[in-house]
Scaffold this motif. Structure first.
Motif, PDB file in Angstrom:
ATOM      1  N   ALA A  25      10.209 -39.471 -12.083  1.00  0.00           N
ATOM      2  CA  ALA A  25      11.024 -38.569 -12.819  1.00  0.00           C
ATOM      3  C   ALA A  25      12.731 -38.728 -12.486  1.00  0.00           C
TER       4      ALA A  25
ATOM      5  N   HIS B 202       9.506 -28.632 -12.724  1.00  0.00           N
ATOM      6  CA  HIS B 202      10.861 -28.456 -12.414  1.00  0.00           C
ATOM      7  C   HIS B 202      11.275 -27.148 -12.798  1.00  0.00           C
TER       8      HIS B 202
ATOM      9  N   THR C  40      13.503 -38.759 -18.688  1.00  0.00           N
ATOM     10  CA  THR C  40      12.651 -37.790 -18.077  1.00  0.00           C
ATOM     11  C   THR C  40      12.883 -36.417 -19.217  1.00  0.00           C
TER      12      THR C  40
ATOM     13  N   GLN D  50       7.917 -37.629  -8.251  1.00  0.00           N
ATOM     14  CA  GLN D  50       9.203 -37.139  -8.473  1.00  0.00           C
ATOM     15  C   GLN D  50      10.135 -38.207  -8.428  1.00  0.00           C
TER      16      GLN D  50
ATOM     17  N   VAL E   3       7.727 -38.160 -18.584  1.00  0.00           N
ATOM     18  CA  VAL E   3       8.651 -39.207 -19.082  1.00  0.00           C
ATOM     19  C   VAL E   3       8.569 -39.820 -20.621  1.00  0.00           C
TER      20      VAL E   3
ATOM     21  N   VAL F 232       7.174 -31.742 -16.193  1.00  0.00           N
ATOM     22  CA  VAL F 232       7.733 -32.859 -16.157  1.00  0.00           C
ATOM     23  C   VAL F 232       7.262 -34.067 -16.607  1.00  0.00           C
TER      24      VAL F 232
ATOM     25  N   THR G 241      11.880 -31.940 -19.849  1.00  0.00           N
ATOM     26  CA  THR G 241      10.982 -30.950 -19.347  1.00  0.00           C
ATOM     27  C   THR G 241      10.785 -29.931 -20.816  1.00  0.00           C
TER      28      THR G 241
END
Length: 159
Positions: A81, A148, A34, A78, A24, A22, A36
């Motif tokens: 994110a 994730h 955010t 978290q 940013v 993950v 992935t």
């Protein structure tokens, strides 16, 4: 259900089984989101890439940005994110950051970060592919990454 819809659902269902780091991503404005989909693309030259939906609230800022920053998140981030994945909020409110080259927001207290200059910005299907040449990077600490998988956040531990 059309063939395209079935293919999209199959793709989503399949990729939910793929664990992803993950990050940013930020651009001057400030704007950020955010992701992935961040990955390395080349070592020589040093290139990285990410994808962003063409309908995302940050898409126009990304298209116009002369630089972007990618922040690798740690397992304890978290909340960060989730904040940068949320629409309709000031994603930077209460988040410690400082301006980097050309005003790109650099988030503090992340395990690793880099900045890059876009060399390719191209629509691919319903997404925007951005490839950037790395201009600077730094590592903060070695805490485990935030991952994730199957629609939830988690962490990684060595076997």
């Amino acid at each position: 259900m059309t063939v395209t819809t079935r293919a999209a659902e199959l793709l989503k269902r399949t990729l939910r089984r793929h664990a992803a780091g993950v990050t940013v991503l930020t651009v001057p404005g400030p704007a950020g989101f955010t992701a992935t989909s961040f990955t390395s693309a080349s070592l020589e030259p040093a290139l990285v890439s990410f994808y962003l939906s063409t309908t995302a609230s940050s898409a126009s800022a990304v298209r116009a940005a002369p630089v972007f920053a990618a922040h690798v998140l740690g397992e304890d981030q978290q909340d960060l994110a989730e904040r940068f994945a949320r629409s309709g909020v000031d994603r930077f409110a209460g988040v410690p950051w400082s301006p980097g080259p050309e005003g790109v927001p650099l988030l503090r207290d992340v395990p690793a970060w880099l900045t890059a200059r876009p060399v390719l910005c191209q629509e691919v299907g319903d997404h925007l592919l951005v490839v950037g040449e790395v201009t600077a990077a730094g590592c903060g600490d070695s805490r485990p990454p935030l991952l994730h998988h199957a629609g939830v956040f988690g962490s990684f531990r060595t076997a």
